[in-house]
Design an enzyme around this catalytic site. Structure first.
Site, mmCIF file in Angstrom:
data_model
loop_
_atom_site.group_PDB
_atom_site.id
_atom_site.type_symbol
_atom_site.label_atom_id
_atom_site.label_comp_id
_atom_site.label_asym_id
_atom_site.label_seq_id
_atom_site.Cartn_x
_atom_site.Cartn_y
_atom_site.Cartn_z
ATOM 1 N N ASN A 13 -3.517 2.700 -0.816
ATOM 2 C CA ASN A 13 -3.344 3.453 0.433
ATOM 3 C C ASN A 13 -4.265 4.664 0.341
ATOM 4 O O ASN A 13 -3.977 5.607 -0.383
ATOM 5 C CB ASN A 13 -1.889 3.897 0.589
ATOM 6 C CG ASN A 13 -1.710 4.841 1.766
ATOM 7 O OD1 ASN A 13 -2.566 4.922 2.652
ATOM 8 N ND2 ASN A 13 -0.598 5.577 1.777
ATOM 9 N N LYS A 15 -4.998 6.800 2.612
ATOM 10 C CA LYS A 15 -4.606 7.956 3.444
ATOM 11 C C LYS A 15 -5.835 8.480 4.205
ATOM 12 O O LYS A 15 -6.661 7.693 4.614
ATOM 13 C CB LYS A 15 -3.968 9.042 2.580
ATOM 14 C CG LYS A 15 -2.926 8.487 1.610
ATOM 15 C CD LYS A 15 -2.134 9.556 0.943
ATOM 16 C CE LYS A 15 -1.229 8.922 -0.105
ATOM 17 N NZ LYS A 15 -0.139 9.775 -0.482
ATOM 18 N N HIS A 99 5.314 5.035 6.534
ATOM 19 C CA HIS A 99 5.032 5.832 5.326
ATOM 20 C C HIS A 99 5.719 7.195 5.465
ATOM 21 O O HIS A 99 5.781 7.757 6.563
ATOM 22 C CB HIS A 99 3.521 6.008 5.160
ATOM 23 C CG HIS A 99 3.146 6.562 3.828
ATOM 24 N ND1 HIS A 99 3.252 7.902 3.536
ATOM 25 C CD2 HIS A 99 2.702 5.963 2.698
ATOM 26 C CE1 HIS A 99 2.880 8.096 2.277
ATOM 27 N NE2 HIS A 99 2.539 6.936 1.747
ATOM 28 N N GLU A 101 4.779 10.084 4.833
ATOM 29 C CA GLU A 101 3.935 11.134 5.439
ATOM 30 C C GLU A 101 3.935 11.011 6.959
ATOM 31 O O GLU A 101 3.889 12.010 7.674
ATOM 32 C CB GLU A 101 2.505 11.050 4.866
ATOM 33 C CG GLU A 101 2.467 11.543 3.428
ATOM 34 C CD GLU A 101 1.370 10.930 2.576
ATOM 35 O OE1 GLU A 101 0.429 10.331 3.121
ATOM 36 O OE2 GLU A 101 1.475 11.053 1.341
ATOM 37 N N GLU A 171 9.306 3.898 -1.924
ATOM 38 C CA GLU A 171 8.504 5.063 -2.287
ATOM 39 C C GLU A 171 9.361 6.332 -2.258
ATOM 40 O O GLU A 171 9.499 6.973 -1.201
ATOM 41 C CB GLU A 171 7.359 5.236 -1.290
ATOM 42 C CG GLU A 171 6.392 4.072 -1.275
ATOM 43 C CD GLU A 171 5.000 4.533 -0.888
ATOM 44 O OE1 GLU A 171 4.084 4.258 -1.653
ATOM 45 O OE2 GLU A 171 4.844 5.198 0.144
ATOM 46 N N GLY A 177 2.331 11.444 -4.628
ATOM 47 C CA GLY A 177 1.265 12.430 -4.757
ATOM 48 C C GLY A 177 1.652 13.627 -5.612
ATOM 49 O O GLY A 177 0.951 14.642 -5.616
ATOM 50 N N SER A 217 2.978 7.789 -7.356
ATOM 51 C CA SER A 217 2.241 8.131 -8.576
ATOM 52 C C SER A 217 2.139 6.977 -9.569
ATOM 53 O O SER A 217 2.211 7.192 -10.784
ATOM 54 C CB SER A 217 2.846 9.375 -9.229
ATOM 55 O OG SER A 217 2.813 10.469 -8.320
HETATM 56 C C1 PEP Z 1 1.364 6.501 -1.281
HETATM 57 O O1 PEP Z 1 0.630 7.172 -0.587
HETATM 58 O O2 PEP Z 1 1.956 5.549 -0.773
HETATM 59 C C2 PEP Z 1 1.504 6.841 -2.699
HETATM 60 C C3 PEP Z 1 2.366 6.199 -3.423
HETATM 61 O O3 PEP Z 1 0.694 7.850 -3.177
HETATM 62 P P1 PEP Z 1 0.513 8.272 -4.721
HETATM 63 O O4 PEP Z 1 0.252 6.994 -5.493
HETATM 64 O O5 PEP Z 1 -0.681 9.169 -4.712
HETATM 65 O O6 PEP Z 1 1.757 8.924 -5.150
#
Ligand code: PEP
Length: 257
Positions: A13, A15, A99, A101, A171, A177, A217
């Site tokens: 992803n 972003k 998501h 975000e 998630e 992040g 992460s």
């Molecule tokens: C994501 O954006 O779905 C995500 C898991 O980001 P990160 O791996 O950077 O935590």
């Protein structure tokens, strides 16, 4: 993972990162180190304006291209939005929906997530439906109820046949992040609970066929352990998907025997 019953999917992803030229450069670098296709399906979800560039650049790489969002209406006066028909026409296979975000910054609700899931399925693409709890919800012991509620709301009105095309991404918001990863046990436990929720709604046969990813992460160091959990069938990867070597290391972890 359980490859007997369901696909393992490693998805990036990006972003709001990577210009079109950076996308082409990434593809060149990936080409040199991409492992042979083995067990897992690989895709990268890119900003809408770079979908065509990515499809061209990743063509020989066995990497599908996904979208990061979609609007649920079919067409019309919705300035700035992108429809499912538009994504399908470009060659998009997967679309991230809900998501955290988007829920936090763009007012996505369980209701709009559900409408988007239907729009994606109606256009023969696969939604990657994101669910996850905040740190304070986890600390208050609310994770199981919250996740079950998000899963049920996202899947309202989805038939068992269409559910087979859905991917669920667990998630935890506190792990996205932040560099903080859920432990393999914490992540595995919630993914098992998600499968139990799906089982209660659709029965055991359908439930065991659904791919459930972990995201938050995930990186080359923790991927192997996370993917060894029986109900974690892949990863949704933000930061580490922007670096070809790290992304490939995670794909290799998913290709483990
Ligand atoms: C994501 O954006 O779905 C995500 C898991 O980001 P990160 O791996 O950077 O935590």
């Amino acid at each position: 993972m359980n490859r007997r019953y369901r696909k393992t999917i490693i998805a990036g992803n990006w972003k709001m990162n990577m210009t079109a030229s950076e996308t082409r450069k990434f593809a060149e670098e990936l080409k040199a180190i991409m492992p042979r296709a083995k067990w897992c399906e690989t895709l990268i979800c890119v900003p809408a304006c770079n979908i065509s560039t990515a499809i061209k650049a990743f063509k020989d790489l066995r990497v599908s291209v996904g979208a990061e969002n979609v609007y649920f209406e079919e067409k019309g006066a919705y300035t700035g939005e992108v429809s499912a028909a538009m994504l399908k026409d470009l060659g998009v296979k997967y679309v991230i929906v809900g998501h955290s975000e988007r829920r936090e910054y763009f007012g996505e609700t369980n209701e709009t997530v559900n409408k988007k899931v239907h729009a994606v399925l109606d256009h023969d693409m696969n939604p990657i439906i994101c669910v996850g709890e905040s740190l304070s919800q986890r600390e208050q012991g609310l994770t199981p109820e919250w996740i079950a509620l998000q899963v049920k709301a996202a899947l309202a009105g989805v038939s068992a046949e269409k559910l087979r095309r859905c991917v669920i991404a667990y998630e935890p918001i506190w792990a996205i992040g932040t560099g903080k990863t859920a432990s393999a046990e914490q992540a595995g436990e919630v993914c098992t609970a998600i499968r139990a929720t799906i089982r209660a709604l659709y029965g055991a046969r359908v439930a065991r066929s659904v791919t459930i990813q972990y995201g938050g992460s995930m990186n080359p160091k923790n991927a192997f352990e996370l993917l060894a959990q029986p109900d974690i069938d892949g990863g949704l990867i933000g930061g580490a998907s922007l670096k070809p070597e790290q992304f490939v290391d995670i794909i290799n972890a998913a290709n483990q025997e």
